[in-house]
Design an enzyme around this catalytic site. Structure first.
Site, PDB file in Angstrom:
ATOM      1  N   GLY A   1       0.844  -1.187   0.000  1.00  0.00           N
ATOM      2  CA  GLY A   1       0.000   0.000   0.000  1.00  0.00           C
ATOM      3  C   GLY A   1       0.879   1.236   0.000  1.00  0.00           C
ATOM      4  O   GLY A   1       2.017   1.220  -0.501  1.00  0.00           O
TER       5      GLY A   1
ATOM      6  N   GLY B   1       3.987   0.801   2.642  1.00  0.00           N
ATOM      7  CA  GLY B   1       4.829  -0.329   2.230  1.00  0.00           C
ATOM      8  C   GLY B   1       5.598  -0.004   0.960  1.00  0.00           C
ATOM      9  O   GLY B   1       6.806  -0.287   0.839  1.00  0.00           O
TER      10      GLY B   1
ATOM     11  N   LYS C   1       0.791   9.787  19.282  1.00  0.00           N
ATOM     12  CA  LYS C   1       0.260   9.875  17.916  1.00  0.00           C
ATOM     13  C   LYS C   1      -1.206   9.454  17.908  1.00  0.00           C
ATOM     14  O   LYS C   1      -2.035  10.045  17.215  1.00  0.00           O
ATOM     15  CB  LYS C   1       1.098   8.997  16.976  1.00  0.00           C
ATOM     16  CG  LYS C   1       0.728   9.225  15.522  1.00  0.00           C
ATOM     17  CD  LYS C   1       1.771   8.765  14.544  1.00  0.00           C
ATOM     18  CE  LYS C   1       1.389   9.242  13.151  1.00  0.00           C
ATOM     19  NZ  LYS C   1       1.713   8.304  12.105  1.00  0.00           N
TER      20      LYS C   1
ATOM     21  N   ASN D   1      -7.989  18.687   7.361  1.00  0.00           N
ATOM     22  CA  ASN D   1      -7.597  18.827   8.770  1.00  0.00           C
ATOM     23  C   ASN D   1      -7.792  20.248   9.292  1.00  0.00           C
ATOM     24  O   ASN D   1      -8.252  20.461  10.420  1.00  0.00           O
ATOM     25  CB  ASN D   1      -6.134  18.426   8.954  1.00  0.00           C
ATOM     26  CG  ASN D   1      -5.902  16.945   8.702  1.00  0.00           C
ATOM     27  OD1 ASN D   1      -6.847  16.219   8.388  1.00  0.00           O
ATOM     28  ND2 ASN D   1      -4.673  16.498   8.840  1.00  0.00           N
TER      29      ASN D   1
HETATM   30  N1  NAP Z   1       0.184   6.137   4.648  1.00  0.00           N
HETATM   31  C1  NAP Z   1       0.779   6.879   5.582  1.00  0.00           C
HETATM   32  O1  NAP Z   1       1.193   8.036   5.340  1.00  0.00           O
HETATM   33  C2  NAP Z   1       0.978   6.318   6.973  1.00  0.00           C
HETATM   34  C3  NAP Z   1       1.742   7.083   7.890  1.00  0.00           C
HETATM   35  C4  NAP Z   1       1.935   6.570   9.171  1.00  0.00           C
HETATM   36  C5  NAP Z   1       1.403   5.355   9.536  1.00  0.00           C
HETATM   37  N2  NAP Z   1       0.657   4.651   8.624  1.00  0.00           N
HETATM   38  C6  NAP Z   1       0.112   3.369   9.063  1.00  0.00           C
HETATM   39  O2  NAP Z   1       0.674   2.348   8.242  1.00  0.00           O
HETATM   40  C7  NAP Z   1      -0.272   1.297   8.040  1.00  0.00           C
HETATM   41  C8  NAP Z   1      -0.440   1.096   6.535  1.00  0.00           C
HETATM   42  O3  NAP Z   1      -1.015   2.278   6.022  1.00  0.00           O
HETATM   43  P1  NAP Z   1      -1.119   2.563   4.465  1.00  0.00           P
HETATM   44  O4  NAP Z   1      -1.524   3.964   4.328  1.00  0.00           O
HETATM   45  O5  NAP Z   1       0.080   2.065   3.780  1.00  0.00           O
HETATM   46  O6  NAP Z   1      -2.366   1.623   4.103  1.00  0.00           O
HETATM   47  P2  NAP Z   1      -2.805   1.088   2.653  1.00  0.00           P
HETATM   48  O7  NAP Z   1      -2.375   2.047   1.605  1.00  0.00           O
HETATM   49  O8  NAP Z   1      -4.248   0.724   2.768  1.00  0.00           O
HETATM   50  O9  NAP Z   1      -1.925  -0.231   2.476  1.00  0.00           O
HETATM   51  C9  NAP Z   1      -2.144  -1.428   3.176  1.00  0.00           C
HETATM   52  C10 NAP Z   1      -1.813  -2.538   2.215  1.00  0.00           C
HETATM   53  O10 NAP Z   1      -1.818  -3.789   2.911  1.00  0.00           O
HETATM   54  C11 NAP Z   1      -2.282  -4.735   1.978  1.00  0.00           C
HETATM   55  N3  NAP Z   1      -2.660  -5.978   2.667  1.00  0.00           N
HETATM   56  C12 NAP Z   1      -3.725  -6.212   3.455  1.00  0.00           C
HETATM   57  N4  NAP Z   1      -3.708  -7.489   3.891  1.00  0.00           N
HETATM   58  C13 NAP Z   1      -2.612  -8.068   3.346  1.00  0.00           C
HETATM   59  C14 NAP Z   1      -2.065  -9.362   3.395  1.00  0.00           C
HETATM   60  N5  NAP Z   1      -2.660 -10.341   4.094  1.00  0.00           N
HETATM   61  N6  NAP Z   1      -0.922  -9.624   2.725  1.00  0.00           N
HETATM   62  C15 NAP Z   1      -0.326  -8.646   1.996  1.00  0.00           C
HETATM   63  N7  NAP Z   1      -0.809  -7.390   1.889  1.00  0.00           N
HETATM   64  C16 NAP Z   1      -1.943  -7.110   2.569  1.00  0.00           C
HETATM   65  C17 NAP Z   1      -3.425  -4.048   1.284  1.00  0.00           C
HETATM   66  O11 NAP Z   1      -3.741  -4.719   0.101  1.00  0.00           O
HETATM   67  P3  NAP Z   1      -4.982  -4.261  -0.820  1.00  0.00           P
HETATM   68  O12 NAP Z   1      -4.464  -3.066  -1.582  1.00  0.00           O
HETATM   69  O13 NAP Z   1      -5.205  -5.447  -1.663  1.00  0.00           O
HETATM   70  O14 NAP Z   1      -6.100  -3.936   0.115  1.00  0.00           O
HETATM   71  C18 NAP Z   1      -2.820  -2.674   1.071  1.00  0.00           C
HETATM   72  O15 NAP Z   1      -2.127  -2.614  -0.155  1.00  0.00           O
HETATM   73  C19 NAP Z   1      -1.565   1.759   8.720  1.00  0.00           C
HETATM   74  O16 NAP Z   1      -1.676   1.168   9.998  1.00  0.00           O
HETATM   75  C20 NAP Z   1      -1.396   3.265   8.870  1.00  0.00           C
HETATM   76  O17 NAP Z   1      -2.073   3.787   9.983  1.00  0.00           O
HETATM   77  C21 NAP Z   1       0.438   5.113   7.360  1.00  0.00           C
END
Ligand code: NAP
Length: 314
Positions: free
Chosen positions: A20, A23, A201, A219
């Site tokens: 995502g 990642g 946070k 925000n």
């Molecule tokens: N994005 C940011 O700026 C940010 C900043 C700080 C913290 N975070 C934290 O980081 C975490 C991830 O956030 P994100 O924004 O990256 O979320 P995201 O864009 O929704 O990415 C999550 C990814 O995980 C995948 N996934 C779910 N189950 C899986 C599995 N069993 N095996 C492999 N992949 C799997 C999803 O696949 P699908 O696409 O198929 O659903 C999606 O691509 C969250 O807890 C968020 O709070 C994010």
């Protein structure tokens, strides 16, 4: 775990689980410096197309696989030195369970999730070291119909990443992992107070994410007078819970912490609002759940948080 020399071809890779926003950002940043495999649920070309914070577009070549493909391989030599879990909180346990038959039970994990739900759970169950990160890096996946739809991930803001473990037993490992992130140009450090950092946070996210998602506003809108009484009541409930949990307040207090983030991120769409607009599940339970649970444990008033929980999209 030792830091890899850049040119070495036999360094065990890191596994990044979840292709995502975060990642892919971590994978694209690390791949030129560190062997890794990015596991995503959808088949993808072996590349991440990243829009950097300065607006330039990069294509970073890397190894991408489906979790099922990787789990079915039998290459002992490829046993990962670290598994970075970059899924949403609700998906993290299942993602780990699907891979664990092929992981050494002592493999170090790094959890990137917001909130404070999966961190204590996995830390209590996994035999190896469990590092948690609190990061202010910001990234998002562009919506398919936008002008930058050919980009996999946009690095919206560079931040810093703090790494530690809840039991305070793996500071050296946290330092090694942080040093690898530094080598990749990211700002990262090891810390001995990761629990406090995660709760700080969470306190901010518990106010900004649900309100912006429920009202579908940026925000900065939360600085408007109509939101102030509700935010003040939420902050009062949160600060009493934090005190009962033994979390030190920030120097200028909880209200100033929340208001400061509203101000500095005024033009941003919160992650929860992005999830709502994209029709994805939100992280309501990981963010509001631990606060309400802690409030109940300490017999504290949580009516405003509970009402917010009930009206926040899940
Ligand atoms: N994005 C940011 O700026 C940010 C900043 C700080 C913290 N975070 C934290 O980081 C975490 C991830 O956030 P994100 O924004 O990256 O979320 P995201 O864009 O929704 O990415 C999550 C990814 O995980 C995948 N996934 C779910 N189950 C899986 C599995 N069993 N095996 C492999 N992949 C799997 C999803 O696949 P699908 O696409 O198929 O659903 C999606 O691509 C969250 O807890 C968020 O709070 C994010």
């Amino acid at each position: 775990m030792s830091r890899p020399a850049r040119s070495s071809g036999d360094i065990p890779p890191w596994l990044i689980v979840g292709a995502g926003a975060l990642g892919q950002l971590f994978a694209a940043s690390l791949a030129p410096h560190h062997p890794l495999v990015l596991l995503g649920r959808r088949p993808a070309a072996p590349v991440v197309r990243l829009r950097t914070v300065d607006g330039s577009d990069l294509s970073v070549a890397l190894r991408r696989e489906l979790p099922s493909e990787w789990a079915a391989e039998r290459e002992e030599i490829d046993a990962p030195a670290l598994v970075m879990l970059a899924t949403k909180s609700r998906d993290t346990q299942a993602a780990l369970d699907a891979l664990s038959p092929r992981l050494k039970p002592t493999t170090p994990l790094l959890l990137l999730q917001n909130g404070f739900q999966i961190q204590p759970r996995i830390s209590g169950r996994w035999a190896g070291p469990v590092l948690c990160a609190s990061t202010t890096e910001a990234a998002y996946r562009p919506a398919p119909a936008t002008d930058h739809a050919s980009i996999d991930v946009v690095h919206a803001a560079a931040g810093e990443t703090w790494i530690g473990d809840l039991a305070g037993q793996h500071h050296d490992l946290a330092s090694t992992v942080a040093a690898c992130l530094n080598d990749a140009g990211m700002i990262a450090g090891a810390c001995r107070d990761i629990r406090q950092r995660l709760w700080w946070k969470l306190a901010v996210n518990a106010v900004i994410n649900p309100l912006t998602a429920s009202h579908r506003v940026l925000n900065g809108e939360l600085a408007k007078p109509e939101f102030r009484p509700r935010i003040a009541t939420l902050v009062a409930e949160i600060s009493r819970i934090m005190q009962a949990e033994g979390i030190q307040p920030p120097g200028k207090g909880w209200q100033a912490l929340v208001d400061g983030v509203i101000e500095t991120t005024a033009a941003n769409q919160s992650s929860m609002l992005q999830d709502v607009l994209a029709g994805r599940p939100t992280e309501r339970d990981a963010i509001l759940g631990p606060l309400i649970d802690a409030g109940c444990r300490h017999a504290l008033e949580t009516s405003t948080l509970t009402a917010l929980y009930q009206t926040t999209p899940n």
